[in-house]
Design an enzyme around this catalytic site. Sequence first.
Site, short mmCIF file in Angstrom:
data_model
loop_
_atom_site.label_atom_id
_atom_site.label_comp_id
_atom_site.label_asym_id
_atom_site.label_seq_id
_atom_site.Cartn_x
_atom_site.Cartn_y
_atom_site.Cartn_z
N GLY A 123 0.87 -1.17 0.00
CA GLY A 123 0.00 0.00 0.00
C GLY A 123 0.90 1.21 0.00
O GLY A 123 1.89 1.25 -0.72
N GLU A 124 0.63 2.16 0.86
CA GLU A 124 1.50 3.33 0.98
C GLU A 124 2.09 3.31 2.38
O GLU A 124 1.35 3.46 3.37
CB GLU A 124 0.65 4.58 0.71
CG GLU A 124 1.46 5.78 0.26
CD GLU A 124 2.39 5.48 -0.91
OE1 GLU A 124 1.92 4.93 -1.91
OE2 GLU A 124 3.59 5.80 -0.80
N SER A 125 3.39 3.12 2.46
CA SER A 125 4.01 2.94 3.78
C SER A 125 3.77 4.13 4.71
O SER A 125 3.57 3.96 5.91
CB SER A 125 5.50 2.67 3.63
OG SER A 125 6.12 3.65 2.83
N CYS A 158 6.02 -5.49 0.24
CA CYS A 158 6.13 -4.16 -0.37
C CYS A 158 6.13 -3.05 0.69
O CYS A 158 7.10 -2.95 1.42
CB CYS A 158 5.03 -3.99 -1.41
SG CYS A 158 5.50 -2.86 -2.71
N ARG A 162 12.92 3.07 -0.90
CA ARG A 162 11.57 3.08 -1.47
C ARG A 162 11.63 3.34 -2.98
O ARG A 162 12.54 3.99 -3.46
CB ARG A 162 10.73 4.19 -0.83
CG ARG A 162 10.32 3.90 0.59
CD ARG A 162 9.49 5.06 1.14
NE ARG A 162 8.21 5.19 0.48
CZ ARG A 162 7.40 6.24 0.61
NH1 ARG A 162 7.75 7.25 1.37
NH2 ARG A 162 6.26 6.28 -0.03
N ILE A 210 5.21 -3.70 -7.74
CA ILE A 210 4.44 -2.48 -8.01
C ILE A 210 5.04 -1.33 -7.19
O ILE A 210 5.00 -1.34 -5.96
CB ILE A 210 2.95 -2.65 -7.63
CG1 ILE A 210 2.34 -3.85 -8.36
CG2 ILE A 210 2.17 -1.37 -7.94
CD1 ILE A 210 0.97 -4.24 -7.88
N ARG A 211 5.61 -0.36 -7.86
CA ARG A 211 6.31 0.75 -7.19
C ARG A 211 7.08 0.22 -5.98
O ARG A 211 6.97 0.71 -4.86
CB ARG A 211 5.31 1.84 -6.77
CG ARG A 211 4.70 2.57 -7.94
CD ARG A 211 3.80 3.71 -7.51
NE ARG A 211 2.63 3.22 -6.80
CZ ARG A 211 2.40 3.36 -5.51
NH1 ARG A 211 3.25 4.02 -4.75
NH2 ARG A 211 1.32 2.88 -4.96
N HIS A 253 4.57 -8.86 -4.55
CA HIS A 253 3.20 -9.10 -4.08
C HIS A 253 2.74 -10.54 -4.36
O HIS A 253 2.09 -10.78 -5.37
CB HIS A 253 2.23 -8.15 -4.80
CG HIS A 253 2.38 -6.73 -4.40
ND1 HIS A 253 1.60 -6.14 -3.42
CD2 HIS A 253 3.22 -5.77 -4.84
CE1 HIS A 253 1.94 -4.88 -3.28
NE2 HIS A 253 2.92 -4.62 -4.13
N GLU A 258 0.38 -12.05 -3.07
CA GLU A 258 -1.09 -12.14 -2.95
C GLU A 258 -1.79 -11.81 -4.27
O GLU A 258 -2.98 -12.01 -4.39
CB GLU A 258 -1.58 -11.22 -1.82
CG GLU A 258 -1.58 -9.73 -2.11
CD GLU A 258 -0.18 -9.09 -2.13
OE1 GLU A 258 0.82 -9.81 -1.99
OE2 GLU A 258 -0.11 -7.87 -2.32
N1 GLN Z 1 5.72 2.71 -3.08
C1 GLN Z 1 5.05 2.28 -1.89
C2 GLN Z 1 5.74 2.87 -0.66
O1 GLN Z 1 6.85 3.28 -0.74
C3 GLN Z 1 5.02 0.78 -1.78
C4 GLN Z 1 4.29 0.20 -2.95
C5 GLN Z 1 3.47 -1.02 -2.63
O2 GLN Z 1 3.30 -1.41 -1.49
N2 GLN Z 1 2.88 -1.59 -3.66
O3 GLN Z 1 5.15 2.90 0.39
#
Ligand code: GLN
Length: 197
Positions: A52-54, A84, A115, A142-143, A178, A180
């Site tokens: 998600g977004e840390s 992630c 990151r 993913i990112r 990921h 999942e």
């Molecule tokens: N880019 C996100 C972060 O730095 C991590 C990306 C993800 O969990 N898919 O938090």
Amino acid sequence: MRVAVVGVQGDVEEHVLATKMAMKKLNIDGEVVATRKAGVISKSDALIIPGGESTTISRLITSDGMDREIIKLAESGKPVMGTCAGLILLSKHGDEQVEKTKTKLLGLMDIWVKRNVFGRQRESFQVKLKVKYVGEFEAVFIRAPAIVKVDKNVEILATFEDFIVAAKQDNILALAFHPELTQDTRMHEYFLSLSKV
Ligand code: GLN
């Protein structure tokens, strides 16, 4: 067995489903619960911190003490898996982005993270990795962050290019990708196998 998934933000439901499928394959009786509040994690046998977004996940888990519960659970030897953004939160050493955003890390693994390390032009991609204990695994990034350095008590499970993308420290597992998001539940099965319950 009860597995909790930190459910404040990110790909929560996908982890719940993958864990349920893995439990079925291993014939493990139990439940998987997504939680947004303190109180559930301390009564669980294993925990997943999703992607998600840390920055957001960190803010939400520290605001009501879920972070302390996670640390206690991990220190008691129960399995914890971070994927992630979850990997970022597990680490002890953040990068300049972590610092700039004042993201509070859980500090459970002696790893150094970076990151969004794979750059904009490769925001998401899929590669076949060799993962120790699991085998060949189709990994979705993913990112994604990556681990750039580990202490000697950390076991490296997979690398991609110059980066470490899966690592284990005792009962704690960190993945930059990921598992999942694919139908392959072997990563979740390996995670569950770390439980002594
Ligand atoms: N880019 C996100 C972060 O730095 C991590 C990306 C993800 O969990 N898919 O938090």
